[in-house]
Scaffold this active site. Structure first.
Site, PDB file in Angstrom:
ATOM      1  N   ASP A 202      51.719 -35.861 -51.318  1.00  0.00           N
ATOM      2  CA  ASP A 202      50.735 -35.874 -50.808  1.00  0.00           C
ATOM      3  C   ASP A 202      49.473 -35.308 -50.733  1.00  0.00           C
ATOM      4  O   ASP A 202      49.364 -34.249 -49.941  1.00  0.00           O
ATOM      5  CB  ASP A 202      50.817 -36.625 -50.133  1.00  0.00           C
ATOM      6  N   GLU A 271      49.710 -33.778 -55.800  1.00  0.00           N
ATOM      7  CA  GLU A 271      49.187 -34.588 -56.353  1.00  0.00           C
ATOM      8  C   GLU A 271      47.793 -34.319 -56.256  1.00  0.00           C
ATOM      9  O   GLU A 271      46.851 -33.768 -55.008  1.00  0.00           O
ATOM     10  CB  GLU A 271      49.073 -35.914 -55.167  1.00  0.00           C
TER      11      GLU A 271
END
Length: 543
Positions: A202, A271
């Site tokens: 993330d 990401e």
């Protein structure tokens, strides 16, 4: 070092949002046993892996992206034993398991932060980003939070500000401290030892900050983090040179890769939300084979579903990232569902949903599908009182947040809450979703669900689609045409992405083109000419 098979290259990954997949405990919140029960559906689609959004211990201020224990399961989702059972069933079904690692920040309830904020000289005093105020008491610099407002929160105990790129209850870890790096790598090792096949990292470019705390310059074209509300969030008004994407991140990603390389067949997908610099960042993070295996950006997560945009995005990636790998997605848990972004009226929903599935399955790269995408679910329109997303609540009514794409999965059209739960779900299940449930679409051979299955089977049947070269062809406006070529086959694909009838003439240098049975389409070629209705597609094998 352990041998790598690169199973991730060209893989299709199915994202599961645990809170919304299946509730087996009867509390209205999805859980790990529910996921285990429904994995047969996922495997039936023909995907290669699942990606689980966070299920770790958390106060749930940001729906699990605020972790208070990296090495345990939040009780609302189950136990470590439930996780192990889910892993075993996934592997029995031939599915790899990727889990989130949310390590740029923790919850303010994490023991590390609780200790860090007690004083300026405790053992973890430097584990988070602390800074003195300016002489007038204001924040150390002009950095902004993705979720609105300053990226600094005052702490009365330490009499300092701490940095938070997201919620004030999500303090940023200080990756300049080697002990912090060791600690998050130890947490990753915990799950690798438990058998996970990889990590989705993330906000992977948010780990490091500028130690000099220099102000960000203004930048009117930066865009948002990827939560598709740049016009209501001042975050997009800065060029984020100093609060993220710092050069020190490269060395840490090499440490992460070195850890995974000591295990068999593990992979990472990062990401990257970096505005106009995203491709440059992805190139840096995937080059050389010693950092991330692949990344995804927000290029296809916006409102543009046109031939020109797809070609520009894909060509742009492959020009910028020469030896890295991409994972394409049209939807995820942070953006409006793509069917709602792309269509102009309900009448287009089925044709656009099917073409999007075929298109993403034929692009060069890996693929990530988001739960409910295979049903063609549109964005849910929720009332303010139903919202749970802090981002949506903060920017209401200009932006409704992310809850509309996070509503529960629908399994049984005839059961309450679409078969997701026997209790009132944490988010409501719209009626228009319930009638699109899995059981209803199973009964219809022409459904979007069956189209996804047939399309992914087509992808697996043609090796060129897994890792073959990709070359775009000149085509009329609104038409996307390209060739995928592997060792044993050369395939032509043509998509009419416009709302008008279109024609494409097959270039003579492709040789003889033999039409392929592309699932969902019966377009034929006549003397090298292909006539396509709106949102139709064509495939052929070229000699």
């Amino acid at each position: 070092m352990a041998k790598k098979t690169e199973w991730w290259r060209g893989a299709v990954v199915y994202q599961i949002y645990p809170r919304s997949f299946q509730d087996d405990s009867g509390d209205g919140i999805g859980d790990l046993p529910g996921i285990t029960r429904r994995l047969g559906h996922v495997a039936s689609l023909g995907v290669d892996a699942i990606w689980l959004s966070p299920f770790f211990t958390s106060p749930q201020a940001d729906m699990g992206y605020d972790v208070s224990d990296y090495c345990d399961v939040d009780p609302q989702f189950g136990t470590l034993a439930d996780f192990d059972a889910m892993m075993a069933e996934a592997h029995r079904l031939g599915l790899k398991v990727i889990i989130d690692q949310v390590i740029s920040h923790t919850s303010d309830q994490h023991p590390w932060f609780k200790e860090s904020r007690t004083s300026r000289n405790n053992p973890k005093a430097d584990w988070f980003v602390w800074a003195d105020p300016k002489p007038d008491g204001t924040a150390p610099n002009n950095w902004l939070s993705v979720f609105g407002g300053p990226a600094w929160e005052w702490d009365g105990t330490r009499k300092q500000y701490y940095m938070h790129n997201f919620l004030a209850s999500q303090p940023d870890l200080n990756f300049h401290n080697p002990e912090v790096q060791d600690a998050v790598l130890d947490a990753a090792r915990f799950w690798l030892e438990r058998g996970v096949d990889g990590f989705r990292l993330d906000t992977v470019n948010y780990y490091f900050h500028d130690e000099k705390l220099r102000d960000n310059p203004p930048h009117s074209d930066e865009g948002s983090f990827g939560l598709d509300a740049p016009d209501v969030n001042p975050y997009g008004m800065q060029n984020h040179l100093y609060d993220k994407t710092r050069p020190e991140n490269i060395a840490f990603l090499q440490r992460m890769r070195n850890l995974l390389d000591h295990y068999d067949d593990r992979a990472t997908v990062g990401e990257v939300g970096d505005g106009a610099r995203s491709l440059e960042t992805v190139a840096a993070y995937t080059a050389g084979g010693d950092k991330l295996n692949m990344c995804y950006t927000f290029d296809l997560l916006g409102p543009d579903f046109t031939a020109e945009h797809i070609r520009r995005s894909v060509e742009g990636f492959h020009e910028a990232v020469t030896d890295g790998w991409v994972c394409w997605a049209f939807s995820n848990h942070d953006v409006q569902r793509h069917v709602s972004r792309f269509i102009d009226g309900e009448a287009e929903r089925e044709s656009v949903a099917k073409q999007a599935a075929t298109l993403i399955a034929t692009l060069k790269g890996s693929v990530c599908l988001y739960q409910g995408e295979e049903l063609g679910l549109p964005e849910a329109d929720l009332a303010f009182e139903d919202l749970r997303d802090p981002y949506g609540i903060r920017f209401w009514p200009s932006f409704k947040g992310r809850d509309g794409c996070r509503t529960p999965m629908v399994w049984d059209a005839g059961r309450a809450h679409g078969g997701f739960s026997t209790a009132r779900p944490w988010l409501p299940v719209p009626y228009e979703h319930a009638v699109m449930a899995v059981d209803a679409q199973e009964a219809d051979p022409h459904s979007i669900l069956h189209h996804y299955r047939s399309t992914l089977a087509f992808r697996k049947a043609h090796p060129a689609l897994r890792d073959g070269a990709m070359t775009f062809l000149d085509a009329p406006d609104g038409v996307l045409a390209f060739v995928r070529e592997g060792d044993t086959e050369r395939l032509l694909f043509v998509f009419n992405m416009s709302r008008e009838v279109a024609a494409f003439v097959i270039p003579s240098n492709l040789g003889r083109a033999v039409p392929l049975a592309l699932p969902g389409y019966a377009v034929q070629e006549s003397n090298g000419r292909i006539d396509l209705e709106p949102f139709e597609a064509f495939a052929a094998k070229c000699s």
